[in-house]
Scaffold this active site. Structure first.
Site, mmCIF file in Angstrom:
data_model
loop_
_atom_site.group_PDB
_atom_site.id
_atom_site.type_symbol
_atom_site.label_atom_id
_atom_site.label_comp_id
_atom_site.label_asym_id
_atom_site.label_seq_id
_atom_site.Cartn_x
_atom_site.Cartn_y
_atom_site.Cartn_z
ATOM 1 N N SER A 372 73.193 45.281 40.715
ATOM 2 C CA SER A 372 73.901 44.766 41.894
ATOM 3 C C SER A 372 74.124 43.281 41.701
ATOM 4 O O SER A 372 73.196 42.541 41.361
ATOM 5 C CB SER A 372 73.065 45.028 43.151
ATOM 6 O OG SER A 372 73.627 44.363 44.259
ATOM 7 N N LEU A 443 75.161 45.308 50.565
ATOM 8 C CA LEU A 443 75.065 46.751 50.820
ATOM 9 C C LEU A 443 74.160 47.433 49.806
ATOM 10 O O LEU A 443 73.329 48.271 50.160
ATOM 11 C CB LEU A 443 76.474 47.368 50.788
ATOM 12 C CG LEU A 443 76.554 48.892 50.939
ATOM 13 C CD1 LEU A 443 76.021 49.333 52.303
ATOM 14 C CD2 LEU A 443 77.993 49.366 50.743
ATOM 15 N N GLU A 444 74.294 47.051 48.548
ATOM 16 C CA GLU A 444 73.456 47.652 47.501
ATOM 17 C C GLU A 444 71.982 47.277 47.689
ATOM 18 O O GLU A 444 71.086 48.099 47.491
ATOM 19 C CB GLU A 444 73.956 47.183 46.138
ATOM 20 C CG GLU A 444 75.338 47.725 45.806
ATOM 21 C CD GLU A 444 76.019 46.978 44.676
ATOM 22 O OE1 GLU A 444 77.007 47.492 44.120
ATOM 23 O OE2 GLU A 444 75.558 45.846 44.343
ATOM 24 N N LEU A 445 71.713 46.036 48.083
ATOM 25 C CA LEU A 445 70.329 45.616 48.330
ATOM 26 C C LEU A 445 69.732 46.395 49.490
ATOM 27 O O LEU A 445 68.592 46.855 49.424
ATOM 28 C CB LEU A 445 70.293 44.105 48.613
ATOM 29 C CG LEU A 445 68.925 43.527 49.011
ATOM 30 C CD1 LEU A 445 67.910 43.700 47.892
ATOM 31 C CD2 LEU A 445 69.055 42.047 49.387
#
Length: 520
Positions: A372, A443-445
């Protein structure tokens, strides 16, 4: 002798009157001759008695006065027609420092008891035969001529000490001056006066130790040294004895090589009384030696004294062995601490390669790593050209990058959650751009943190690509930083595969048994 003063040489053959005496040779065919051996001649040369400085008087040879050239070996010889016997006397001529010399070796050592009377006569004055001539004697005490009165007076040529005191001890110098053949001659003699205690009282030797309440601690198997200290009161011209006995036998009588006792040594001296020490060495001390009787004894003409040494074996404590063992242990611990402190990453990677398990055989995940990152040119360049390349090509990991692996037409949120859920590690590249709300990176985190909080097998790893002030981090990133590992990228310093950055990152990523960690 001093240069410029009279020297006389006495023929040592007459030191033993039973062999030779001057009165005997006068009535015999023997003749007394003097020779000299110098460094310039290999052979002995006869003494020329016609020289005005040389004079033969009975068994004496006088040099009046002596110079530096007179130094050397003088030989006196007794001979007749059939035989001869000879002996040499070495003459040294030294410089005299002033009227008297404080560093001079004494010609005579004289002991005088406290409070006693003694007359000092200048040595060798009686050997001077001066018919129809006069002489004078000058006396000095430590080169001080003002020594008369208060108990010391001159009587003719002699110095009389009426009551000996401690301040009267030390070096006395007498200078004899006389005239011969129109020349003024002199010679100097030094007397060392030693003050001693009077020869009165018991004078029995006193044994200080072994004392009645003294215990000698001994170690079995070692060499034991027993010390005996004795006070020997002053007695005139008397030899006093100190010795050790073992079971009432001296060391010489016992004839056991384990026992030795050197001669007594002088520890201190005061007014004639001597403090002496004699030791007894016992090699390989055994338990049987504890049952023996060790006695120190001393004797003189006034009496005898003895004292027994009480021995006790001390418990053996392996101090040396323990010290060496402790020292080695501490050294090893220190060395291991240093090694771990310097190479802890390498050690952990080595340990994991031996005992770690390959997660591919325990789960059904598709990817090893999901990366990410913020979508900007600089960070994207780092991820694609450096991070992805090393993870795939060098370490052999399967890497998922959303922009590369997602299919067109899908929903970003659903695809992101699906990719993150199919990965074993979520690597989040942290930079100022990744901390902005509404971005793909955030969002990925959030997806990774949610999976971890709900007991998933996903682990999140943070890589700090560029420094970021903590106060501008989003709430999710601040919370993640407290529980997650943060690995810092330091530019060119972190680029080599052997750098600390790649080792830390590999430690956080899944283990691969089919790849070798050559960079450890």
């Amino acid at each position: 002798v001093y240069e410029g003063e009279v020297a006389y040489l006495y023929c040592p053959l007459f030191c033993h009157p039973t062999l030779y005496s001057y009165s005997q040779i006068q009535n015999s065919s023997l003749s007394l001759l003097w020779y000299r051996h110098t460094h310039t001649h290999e052979l002995e040369q006869p003494i020329n008695l016609k020289l005005h400085t040389l004079h033969k008087d009975r068994e004496y040879l006088w040099i009046q006065p002596a110079s530096a050239q007179d130094a050397g070996l003088y030989i006196c010889m007794l001979r007749n027609i059939s035989s001869c016997v000879k002996i040499g006397v070495e003459l040294k001529v030294v410089q005299k420092d002033g009227e008297c010399d404080l560093k001079a070796q004494p010609h005579l050592n004289l002991t005088i008891p406290f409070h006693s009377k003694r007359t000092l006569t200048c040595p060798d004055l009686n050997k001077l035969t001066l018919p129809n001539s006069t002489h004078s004697v000058s006396w000095y005490h430590f080169c001080n001529s003002h020594l008369f009165g208060n108990g010391r007076e001159l009587e003719g040529d002699d110095l009389v000490i009426y009551s000996m005191k401690g301040v009267y001890r030390g070096l006395y110098t007498c200078v004899v001056s006389y005239q011969m053949n129109g020349r003024m001659l002199q010679f100097t003699r030094n007397i060392n006066v030693i003050v001693v205690v009077p020869d009165a009282g018991s004078k029995v030797p006193i044994i200080l130790n072994p004392a009645s309440d003294q215990i000698y601690m001994v170690t079995l198997g070692d060499t034991v040294t027993l010390s005996c200290h004795v006070i020997l009161p002053h007695l005139y011209e008397e030899k006093q004895h100190i010795w050790w006995t073992i079971d009432k036998k001296t060391v010489e009588e016992l004839a056991d090589p384990r026992f030795s006792s050197p001669e007594a040594t002088l520890a201190s001296y005061k007014d004639g009384d001597e403090w002496k020490e004699r030791v007894l060495n016992v090699m390989d001390f055994s338990a049987d030696d504890l049952q023996r009787e060790f006695n120190c004894s001393a004797r003189n003409s006034r009496g005898f004294n003895t004292s027994r040494a009480v021995l006790k074996a001390e418990l053996y404590f392996p101090t040396l062995e323990l010290s060496c063992g402790l020292g080695v242990t501490l050294a090893l611990m220190l060395m291991m601490f240093v090694i771990y402190h310097v190479f802890w990453l390498e050690l952990l990677l080595l340990y994991r390669s031996w005992f770690g398990s390959d997660e591919r055989y325990t789960d059904d995940k598709q990817y090893d790593v999901y990366i990410s990152y913020a979508r900007n040119s600089e960070e994207e360049e780092f991820v694609l050209s450096t991070l992805r390349r090393v993870l795939e090509s060098e370490f052999g990991y399967s890497v998922c990058i959303f922009d590369r692996d997602s299919l067109p037409g899908g929903t970003i949120t659903d695809d992101t959650l699906r990719f993150v859920g199919q990965s074993r590690r979520l690597v989040v590249v942290v930079s100022p751009c990744s901390a902005v709300r509404g971005t793909q990176a955030l969002l990925e985190l959030q997806a990774g943190l949610t999976s971890m909080l709900h007991g998933g097998s996903l682990r999140v790893v943070l890589i700090q690509f560029k420094p970021i002030r903590r106060k501008i981090w989003v709430k999710e990133l601040r919370r993640a930083r407290l529980a997650l590992t943060l690995i810092r990228w330091k530019g060119e310093k972190s680029a080599p595969l052997s750098s600390r950055f790649w080792k830390q990152l590999q430690l956080e990523l899944p283990m691969r048994r089919d790849t070798q960690d050559s960079q450890c």
